[in-house]
Design a protein around this motif. Structure first.
Motif, PDB file in Angstrom:
ATOM      1  N   GLY A 156       0.831  -1.203   0.000  1.00 30.07           N
ATOM      2  CA  GLY A 156       0.000   0.000   0.000  1.00 30.07           C
ATOM      3  C   GLY A 156       0.862   1.249   0.000  1.00 30.07           C
ATOM      4  O   GLY A 156       1.730   1.405   0.859  1.00 30.07           O
ATOM      5  N   GLY A 157       0.631   2.127  -0.965  1.00 26.18           N
ATOM      6  CA  GLY A 157       1.465   3.316  -1.108  1.00 26.18           C
ATOM      7  C   GLY A 157       0.761   4.599  -0.723  1.00 26.18           C
ATOM      8  O   GLY A 157       0.985   5.655  -1.307  1.00 26.18           O
ATOM      9  N   GLY A 158      -0.109   4.532   0.279  1.00 24.83           N
ATOM     10  CA  GLY A 158      -0.734   5.736   0.817  1.00 24.83           C
ATOM     11  C   GLY A 158       0.221   6.392   1.801  1.00 24.83           C
ATOM     12  O   GLY A 158       1.408   6.057   1.850  1.00 24.83           O
ATOM     13  N   ILE A 159      -0.314   7.305   2.614  1.00 19.28           N
ATOM     14  CA  ILE A 159       0.572   8.027   3.531  1.00 19.28           C
ATOM     15  C   ILE A 159       1.225   7.071   4.535  1.00 19.28           C
ATOM     16  O   ILE A 159       2.410   7.216   4.854  1.00 19.28           O
ATOM     17  CB  ILE A 159      -0.175   9.213   4.228  1.00 19.28           C
ATOM     18  N   ALA A 160       0.485   6.068   5.008  1.00 20.13           N
ATOM     19  CA  ALA A 160       1.055   5.131   5.987  1.00 20.13           C
ATOM     20  C   ALA A 160       2.149   4.288   5.335  1.00 20.13           C
ATOM     21  O   ALA A 160       3.259   4.167   5.872  1.00 20.13           O
ATOM     22  CB  ALA A 160      -0.044   4.235   6.568  1.00 20.13           C
ATOM     23  N   GLY A 161       1.861   3.729   4.170  1.00 21.62           N
ATOM     24  CA  GLY A 161       2.824   2.868   3.492  1.00 21.62           C
ATOM     25  C   GLY A 161       4.096   3.618   3.116  1.00 21.62           C
ATOM     26  O   GLY A 161       5.208   3.122   3.310  1.00 21.62           O
ATOM     27  N   MET A 162       3.933   4.841   2.600  1.00 22.44           N
ATOM     28  CA  MET A 162       5.113   5.614   2.203  1.00 22.44           C
ATOM     29  C   MET A 162       5.959   5.966   3.429  1.00 22.44           C
ATOM     30  O   MET A 162       7.190   5.918   3.380  1.00 22.44           O
ATOM     31  CB  MET A 162       4.689   6.897   1.482  1.00 22.44           C
ATOM     32  N   THR A 163       5.277   6.320   4.517  1.00 21.30           N
ATOM     33  CA  THR A 163       6.003   6.695   5.742  1.00 21.30           C
ATOM     34  C   THR A 163       6.800   5.513   6.276  1.00 21.30           C
ATOM     35  O   THR A 163       7.983   5.649   6.601  1.00 21.30           O
ATOM     36  CB  THR A 163       5.002   7.195   6.810  1.00 21.30           C
TER      37      THR A 163
END
Lengths: 144, 576
Positions: free
Chosen positions: B149-156
């Protein structure tokens, strides 16, 4: 008094035992007749466990593992699946009703399914009455 | 063998166990079992005093086996094993009886539950008497990681882990990064731009030498165990005719950050969503803001804007939970409408104003000062939207049974914004299956402990972060992602991973050399010694499933910690 069957449940650690835990964390109420024994994989369930449970007074035995394709160990559940018909054939020869021993797949996210299976199995085994093996053993003991 | 001295501890778990199971009766019954030297209840066995009680009893009374009747062993078995170890007893001389998840939480009748608890404790006592001391093994921890998952959580999570030197496979199903946050304009309560926040992160992810970004990709399979997973990732071909690219990578841990989807507003018929053109969802309004203009479908600036809260949330018919971000987002809209259409009237139709976060209460106060009309409605007493008549100077009229005044109020609207709640993604169960974790009744992934371990799951090595666990705002998603990263880095720092001492062993004296087990092993851990004509298990490869044990016709293979004798003892115990 209604007959309360004693059922032994053999559950694999990864899917079914976790599914049974999920029924708990979700506070899903179900019949208290199944006593759970945890094994790592349904493939560990030696048919002698089932025979031992029936011999020791269980009115039913429930075996639960991961759904086909989902086994933590790739294919342990298929090994159980292959063993199961042989076991059932053996139990039928002993005159043990087919509803007394049951194999079901329960995943880690199926708390409700686990509760439903327990309730359904409890009712079916209750309808069958005490296991004949138990009665036979009791008669045997009395005759001695 | 030395005499058995078993200590039995029955946890009340506050009232979680004790309010259903009669713990004293369970103790009394346990104290009469063979080998039991001491049996005691305690409020919280997992607490420090609880563990210290076990340690002290071991030292004082020379206990050599311990049974803890409490929660699931999947929760606290490691805790109590540590306590035994601390007291100098082999950690495998412990057995737990699960009298919470599989007893007090699932049965209502106290008498029946107590009988079951007694049987489970008896099974544990009989089993632990047959336990053998085992030594743990250590395996290498693969430092590479998978983030789904590349949303804000995944990117962080990916950035924190990559900055620390790990190689990250960041798998995103869509053709771009950002997840739901990429659909948002400004953020509450400080009205800073989501785009600015994301652009920085996205650029860093794309440019990071340690991050292998896989867009248009999905994880097809995950095999193995903590420290040593194999993930199969399929990447869709850009050209429709080309075949998908499939790659298998080794990773030590996995962070699941699959996010949420918004509630489908057309499920609530009272609001006319899909029928009335100017009834739009919050995400549609965000799109409008991002594109730079607030206007009705007819291209006019709306004079009256109404915002309705809790669409699909806090309602037994749809989702009982609060979606947590909508109240502040609604207040943000009040500001954004006023700045786009200075003369507009904004009505905010809410159930309760949830302003729990940092800066939220201030934001609520500031929003009240910009002349927003707040109207409170009762749960399940939906406001009703209808088309206005030709004589009215607005497009729609909303009828609200206003709770504070007790009056039915009709308010005008040219645009209605529905604050749609968050819900689990349609395929949450597939993802749960894939990584072997659980979802709750709403489809949110379940953490290892709701308070003390909110980022781990019941499967070792699988972590969750962001809104896939529950509705969450940006700071909470980021905090959880960084916590997951920290947890993983802590394990990587050790390099080695201690794993269970549980594996299978062949008794060469009993082995007939039939080789039946050789083919059964999914890990090819069984070797055949042609000279001795005996099979042999390579313990480092064995994962302890026990398939070979049950299949061996000579009974020559033993599953350590799951021996026939131990399981037979349990069967006798539960049936007593």
């Amino acid at each position: 008094m209604t007959f309360e069957p004693k059922i032994v449940g053999f559950l694999c650690n990864w899917c079914s035992y976790t599914g049974a835990d999920l029924a708990g964390t979700s506070r899903i109420h179900y019949a208290a007749n199944v006593r759970i024994i945890r094994v790592m994989c349904s493939a560990r369930i030696d048919p002698t466990f089932v025979l031992k449970a029936l011999h020791d007074g269980a009115d039913g035995v429930l075996i639960c593992g991961c759904h086909p394709g989902d086994c933590h160990y790739s294919e342990g559940n298929y090994k159980m699946m292959r063993r199961y018909p042989l076991l059932k054939a053996l139990l039928a020869d002993y005159g043990i009703e087919k509803d007394r021993v049951r194999l079901e797949w329960v995943s880690a996210s199926e708390g409700q399914r686990f509760a439903d299976i327990v309730n359904d199995m409890t009712e079916r085994v209750r309808a069958l009455g005490p296991s004949s093996i138990k009665t036979a053993l009791a008669t045997d003991m009395a005759e001695r | 063998m030395e005499d058995l001295k078993i200590g039995v501890y029955v946890c009340n778990c506050g009232t979680n166990i004790a309010k259903v199971v009669d713990c004293d009766a369970t103790i009394e019954s346990a104290s009469r079992l063979p080998g039991v030297a001491i049996a005691r209840p305690y409020k919280y066995m997992c607490s420090n005093p609880g563990q210290e009680m076990i340690v002290a009893d071991i030292r004082e009374h020379g206990l050599n086996r311990v049974v803890v009747a409490a929660c699931s062993p999947r929760m606290h078995e490691p805790t109590f094993r540590k306590a035994l170890q601390q007291a100098g007893v082999n950690p495998y001389f412990l057995e737990m009886a699960n009298i919470r998840e599989q007893c007090s939480w699932v049965h209502e009748d106290g008498a029946v539950a107590t009988e079951k608890a007694k049987a489970l404790v008896k099974a544990a006592v009989l089993r632990v008497a047959r336990h053998e001391p085992l030594e743990r093994r250590s395996v290498d921890m693969c430092p590479d990681l998978l983030v789904i998952g590349g949303g804000i959580a995944g990117m962080t999570a990916a950035l924190d882990l990559a900055d620390a030197g790990s190689k990250i496979y960041l798998v995103e199903r869509a053709d771009h990064l950002g997840g739901n946050l990429a659909r948002v304009d400004l953020t509450a309560p400080y009205l800073d731009s989501a785009r600015d926040m994301l652009t920085d992160r996205m650029t860093r992810v794309v440019e990071h030498p340690n991050i292998s970004l896989l867009l248009n990709s999905e994880v097809e399979r995950l095999e193995g165990f903590v420290g040593n997973f194999q993930a199969t990732i399929a990447t869709k071909a850009r050209n429709g005719n080309a075949a998908d690219q499939v790659a298998t990578v080794d990773v030590g841990s996995v962070v699941v950050c699959t996010g949420y989807k918004e509630f489908d507003a057309s499920r609530i018929t009272h609001y006319g969503y899909g029928k009335l053109p100017n009834v739009i969802t919050s995400f549609e309004f965000e799109k409008m803001l991002r594109e730079g203009g607030v206007e009705t479908k007819e291209g006019k600036a709306p004079q009256y804007v109404a915002i309705i809260h809790c669409v699909g949330s806090r309602n037994l018919e749809f989702h009982a939970y609060c979606s947590r971000v909508c109240c502040m987002t609604a207040l943000k809209y009040a500001h954004e409408v006023k700045s786009a259409v200075p003369g507009a009237y904004v009505s905010d139709i809410y159930i309760d104003m949830h302003a729990f976060g940092k800066g939220h209460e201030d934001f609520y106060r500031r929003s009240s000062e910009v002349k927003t009309l707040f109207l409170m409605y009762a749960k399940d007493d939906y406001p009703v939207i209808r088309r206005a008549d030709a004589k009215d100077d607005c497009e729609m009229l909303i009828e609200v049974n206003e709770s504070l005044s007790g009056e039915t109020i009709e308010i005008p609207a040219d645009m209605v914004i529905l604050m749609v709640g968050m819900e689990a993604r349609d395929d949450w169960a597939d993802v749960a299956h894939l990584v072997n974790i659980s979802g709750d009744k709403d489809g949110w992934f379940i953490e290892s402990h709701p308070k003390l371990d909110p980022v781990a799951t019941t499967t070792d090595g699988i972590y969750i972060a962001g809104a896939c666990q529950a509705p969450k705002d940006i700071p909470d998603s980021v905090a959880q992602a960084r916590a997951a990263a920290a947890r993983i880095l802590g394990r990587i720092a050790k390099g080695k991973l201690e794993i269970d001492a549980v594996f299978a062993e062949v008794d060469e004296d009993k082995c007939s050399g039939c080789r039946m087990c050789n083919e059964l092993c999914p890990y090819t851990a069984i070797e055949f010694d042609a000279e001795k004509k005996r099979s042999h298990i390579i313990s480092a490869l064995c994962k302890a499933c026990g398939a070979c044990v049950a299949a061996c016709p000579s009974g020559a293979i033993a599953a350590r910690h799951f021996t026939d004798a131990q399981i037979f003892a349990q069967i006798e115990g539960v049936l007593a």
